[in-house]
Design an enzyme around this catalytic site. Structure first.
Site, PDB file in Angstrom:
ATOM      1  CB  VAL A   1      -0.088  -5.893   4.157  1.00 37.01           C
ATOM      2  CG1 VAL A   1      -1.366  -5.464   4.829  1.00 37.01           C
ATOM      3  CG2 VAL A   1      -0.245  -6.035   2.670  1.00 37.01           C
TER       4      VAL A   1
ATOM      5  CE1 TYR B   1      -4.752   1.231   4.407  1.00 34.57           C
ATOM      6  CE2 TYR B   1      -3.247   0.083   5.873  1.00 34.57           C
ATOM      7  CZ  TYR B   1      -3.601   0.511   4.617  1.00 34.57           C
ATOM      8  OH  TYR B   1      -2.792   0.229   3.568  1.00 34.57           O
TER       9      TYR B   1
ATOM     10  CE1 TYR C   1      -4.635  -1.226  -4.585  1.00 34.07           C
ATOM     11  CE2 TYR C   1      -5.074  -3.576  -4.636  1.00 34.07           C
ATOM     12  CZ  TYR C   1      -4.862  -2.421  -3.917  1.00 34.07           C
ATOM     13  OH  TYR C   1      -4.872  -2.455  -2.546  1.00 34.07           O
TER      14      TYR C   1
ATOM     15  CB  SER D   1      -0.949   0.014   1.190  1.00 32.63           C
ATOM     16  OG  SER D   1      -1.995  -0.882   0.944  1.00 32.63           O
TER      17      SER D   1
ATOM     18  CE  LYS E   1      -3.742   0.547  -1.236  1.00 36.64           C
ATOM     19  NZ  LYS E   1      -4.462   0.026  -0.058  1.00 36.64           N
TER      20      LYS E   1
HETATM   21  N1  GLN Z   1      -2.274  -5.609  -1.979  1.00 32.69           N
HETATM   22  C1  GLN Z   1      -2.852  -5.425  -0.681  1.00 32.69           C
HETATM   23  C2  GLN Z   1      -4.356  -5.568  -0.788  1.00 32.69           C
HETATM   24  O1  GLN Z   1      -4.881  -5.048  -1.723  1.00 32.69           O
HETATM   25  C3  GLN Z   1      -2.453  -4.082  -0.157  1.00 32.69           C
HETATM   26  C4  GLN Z   1      -3.018  -3.799   1.195  1.00 32.69           C
HETATM   27  C5  GLN Z   1      -2.091  -3.075   2.126  1.00 32.69           C
HETATM   28  O2  GLN Z   1      -0.884  -2.979   1.951  1.00 32.69           O
HETATM   29  N2  GLN Z   1      -2.655  -2.606   3.215  1.00 32.69           N
HETATM   30  O3  GLN Z   1      -4.996  -6.157   0.026  1.00 32.69           O
END
Ligand code: GLN
Length: 307
Positions: free
Chosen positions: A261, A243, A191, A63, A66
């Site tokens: 993650v 989050y 993505y 993430s 992003k």
């Molecule tokens: N690729 C992971 C997902 O879409 C990314 C989520 C994350 O890093 N929080 O679930």
């Protein structure tokens, strides 16, 4: 300030903690990462970099990507982007579906999965297809990190696709509200590809400099986005970057940051430096446990905070 000494102290203190969290296990490619790893880097405006631990080890940025796709979309669409994505904390897990239904397919912010999928959709519309969009994302990240070796891990991307039920559901839900212009399959594939990009903490701390310096890379003078846009991205990182633990991160660390993650976190110290930390064990909200602790210690020892 002796940054090297501080980083080494931080590494020693966090590595001695017994609870190192839990490695992400939703895909096998992430599950097999050794939990006993920790790396941290800072890069200053003159390019000086300090690191400790496993700062050369590549990991899945997930993430964190992003932040980069949001930057690209904001540059392309300006404030029109907010017609389709909000900028409020969600207070929900990153992959939650419920709020999206209540709020007519408009994701709360660009850093939860729904918002990031929507950002990727807007890039797809601009670059016409998945290959061009992915190449543009790779180019942007290689530019800001000043490293042409950066690429993605195919196995991680494919594995995400095999287990992508929730992300596919989020994309479909947005499509049902007319808030997704491209094919669901193209959006999720693109993505997952940018989530599967691999970098280390040295590259990531370097990549944060344009955000620490109001949109301009302080080392080579390249402007990537306007001052206004850089400020807004930092604000969204502070309020939404972790989050439902974003409030906690602001409380304990006091700097804008974004987690993934894969166990990585990037942080911006306005007008001073970029920071990145990595340790694959996660806390219950999906943020690196040692990474968060290390940033808290680093902020305390250096006195760095935006407050
Ligand atoms: N690729 C992971 C997902 O879409 C990314 C989520 C994350 O890093 N929080 O679930």
């Amino acid at each position: 300030m002796n940054y090297q000494l501080i980083l080494d102290e931080v590494a020693e203190e966090v590595m001695s903690l017994k609870n190192k969290g839990k490695v992400a296990n939703y895909i096998p490619a992430l599950e097999n990462v050794d939990i006993e790893q920790f790396g941290m880097s800072i890069t200053l405006f003159d390019g000086t970099e300090y690191s400790t631990g496993n700062a050369n080890t590549l990991f899945s940025i997930q993430s964190i990507s992003k932040v980069f796709t949001f930057t690209m979309a904001l540059k392309l669409y300006g404030t029109d982007l907010y017609k389709r994505i909000g900028r409020e904390p969600s207070g929900n897990p990153f992959n939650s579906l419920v709020q999206l239904e209540y709020e007519q397919g408009i994701p709360r912010n660009p850093f939860i999965n729904a918002g990031a999928l929507n950002v990727t959709d807007s890039l797809l519309s601009h670059y016409h297809n998945s290959i061009n969009s992915s190449n543009a994302i790779f180019k942007f990240i290689r530019d800001i990190a000043s490293d042409n070796s950066i690429t993605y891990n195919k196995n991680v991307a494919l594995s995400e696709m095999d287990h992508g039920f929730r992300n596919i559901a989020l994309a479909n839900l947005m499509k049902s509200f007319n808030n997704l212009d491209n094919e669901v399959d193209d959006v999720v594939k693109t993505y997952f590809k940018h989530c599967a990009i691999e970098m280390n903490t040295k590259m990531l701390s370097r990549a944060m400099l344009y955000l620490a310096n109001h949109g301009v890379d302080p080392i080579n003078g390249i402007r990537y986005i306007t001052e206004e846009q850089a400020k807004r991205i930092n604000a969204v990182m502070l309020t939404c970057g972790h989050y439902d633990a974003s409030g906690d991160f602001a409380f304990h660390v006091g700097l804008p940051g974004k987690s993934g993650v894969g166990g990585g976190i990037v942080v911006v110290v306005p007008k001073k430096m970029g920071i990145s930390v990595w340790s694959p064990g996660l806390n219950s909200q999906g943020n690196s446990l040692l990474g968060t602790k290390a940033l808290e210690l680093f902020a305390k020892k250096t006195g760095l905070s935006i407050f």
